[in-house]
Design an enzyme around this catalytic site. Structure first.
Site, mmCIF file in Angstrom:
data_model
loop_
_atom_site.group_PDB
_atom_site.id
_atom_site.type_symbol
_atom_site.label_atom_id
_atom_site.label_comp_id
_atom_site.label_asym_id
_atom_site.label_seq_id
_atom_site.Cartn_x
_atom_site.Cartn_y
_atom_site.Cartn_z
ATOM 1 C CG ASP A 145 -1.755 1.207 1.392
ATOM 2 O OD1 ASP A 145 -1.604 2.145 0.585
ATOM 3 O OD2 ASP A 145 -2.578 1.232 2.325
ATOM 4 C CE1 TYR A 162 -5.898 10.729 -11.291
ATOM 5 C CE2 TYR A 162 -5.983 12.465 -12.933
ATOM 6 C CZ TYR A 162 -5.601 11.195 -12.556
ATOM 7 O OH TYR A 162 -4.909 10.398 -13.443
ATOM 8 C CE LYS A 177 -2.305 11.322 -11.269
ATOM 9 N NZ LYS A 177 -1.314 10.255 -11.050
ATOM 10 C CB THR A 206 -5.847 1.942 -18.120
ATOM 11 O OG1 THR A 206 -6.423 3.070 -17.443
ATOM 12 C CG2 THR A 206 -4.566 2.339 -18.807
#
Ligand code: NAP
Length: 263
Positions: free
Chosen positions: A62, A165, A169, A203
């Site tokens: 993890d 997110y 990034k 993906t």
């Protein structure tokens, strides 16, 4: 750096970009340590790579747990004798607008929860921080030649519905410059850092979303299709093999500028 005979650790390796990278690096002669949370998925990919006769091992890890990541790096060194390529792919999305008012009443009916915010920060930011730090400690202490490759995203430019997110990034896209400078300032000459900022890649993270939204995404990609994991992998190869690539973030997006899921 040569890929053949190098030792590569990949986080988030049970799926998507990490899985494709593990298969490709192993096929190029790297000794690959795959790390992810799900032991069953990890073992499935490991078995597939072993069936090709390539060197691979896996470890449940993890990335938000520093002991787990420390053990992962030690595991790679114990198993394969070095640590050279670290590809930090583990990542999650928990999308939401900051607030969403009800169309009729105008009152806020939904918002990004603190849980959604924290989970993404924990995995995508703190997890990558821990991964790079633990790798850099080992590479420095053992004087292993190394390259650190964190995965940013084209969404670093700002993505509606992804405050959490995109924040992670954007931060990661800055790190190669900072770390290249820090390593230089501390006389560390054996470690390079280069991030990849993919566009929309084929993906499970992406193909699992609403087909209607996916159609809108593809319509906005100048390339006319999603980026393939092979195209991310060829960028990984370029970074590893070209020693002048250091302190930078490479976009592999099919031309998209990252303007938002939610139109
Ligand atoms: P993916 O297929 O979902 O793979 C990510 C893997 O990371 C999953 O196996 C996931 O496990 C694992 N993971 C999640 N939390 C973890 C943790 N705490 N510790 C270890 N592993 C953990 O995603 P992907 O599309 O390959 O994305 C890989 C990276 O590229 C991510 O950082 C992503 O943000 C970035 N990226 C992807 C795209 C894209 O279009 N796909 C574009 C730009 C950037 P679970 O499935 O159990 O959560």
């Amino acid at each position: 750096m040569q890929i053949n005979n190098s030792v590569a650790v990949i986080t988030g390796a049970a799926s998507g970009i990490g899985e494709a990278a593990a298969k490709a690096l192993a096929a190029m002669g790297a000794k690959v340590v795959m790390a992810d949370m799900d032991a069953v998925k990890l073992q499935g990919v490991t078995t597939a790579i072993e069936a090709e006769g390539n060197s691979v091992a896996c470890k449940v890890c993890d990335v938000t747990d520093e002991n787990s990541v420390r053990e992962l790096m030690q595991f790679a060194i114990d198993r394969f004798g070095s640590l050279n390529i670290v590809l930090a792919c583990a990542g999650i999305i928990r999308d939401s607008f900051l607030i969403t008012p009800d169309r009729e009443t105008g009152k806020v009916k939904k918002f990004m929860s603190t849980g959604q915010w924290k989970q993404v920060i924990d995995v995508n930011l703190t997890g990558v921080f821990i991964t790079l730090r633990e790798a850099a400690i080992q590479m420095t202490n053992h004087r292993f030649p190394g390259v650190l490759i964190p995965i940013s995203s084209i969404n670093k430019s700002g993505e509606l519905g992804q405050l959490n997110y995109a924040s992670t990034k954007a931060a990661i896209a800055l790190w190669p410059k900072i770390l290249a400078g820090e390593f230089h300032a501390r006389g560390i000459t054996n470690i390079r850092v280069a991030a990849i900022a993919p566009g929309y890649v084929e993906t499970p993270m992406l193909t699992s979303i609403d087909p209607e939204i996916l159609g809108k995404i593809v319509a906005d990609i100048p390339l006319g299709r999603l980026v393939k994991t092979d195209e991310i992998m060829s960028t990984v190869r370029f970074i590893v093999e070209n020693e002048a690539v250091h302190g930078t973030t490479l976009e592999v997006s099919g031309g998209i500028i990252g303007k938002g899921l939610a139109k």
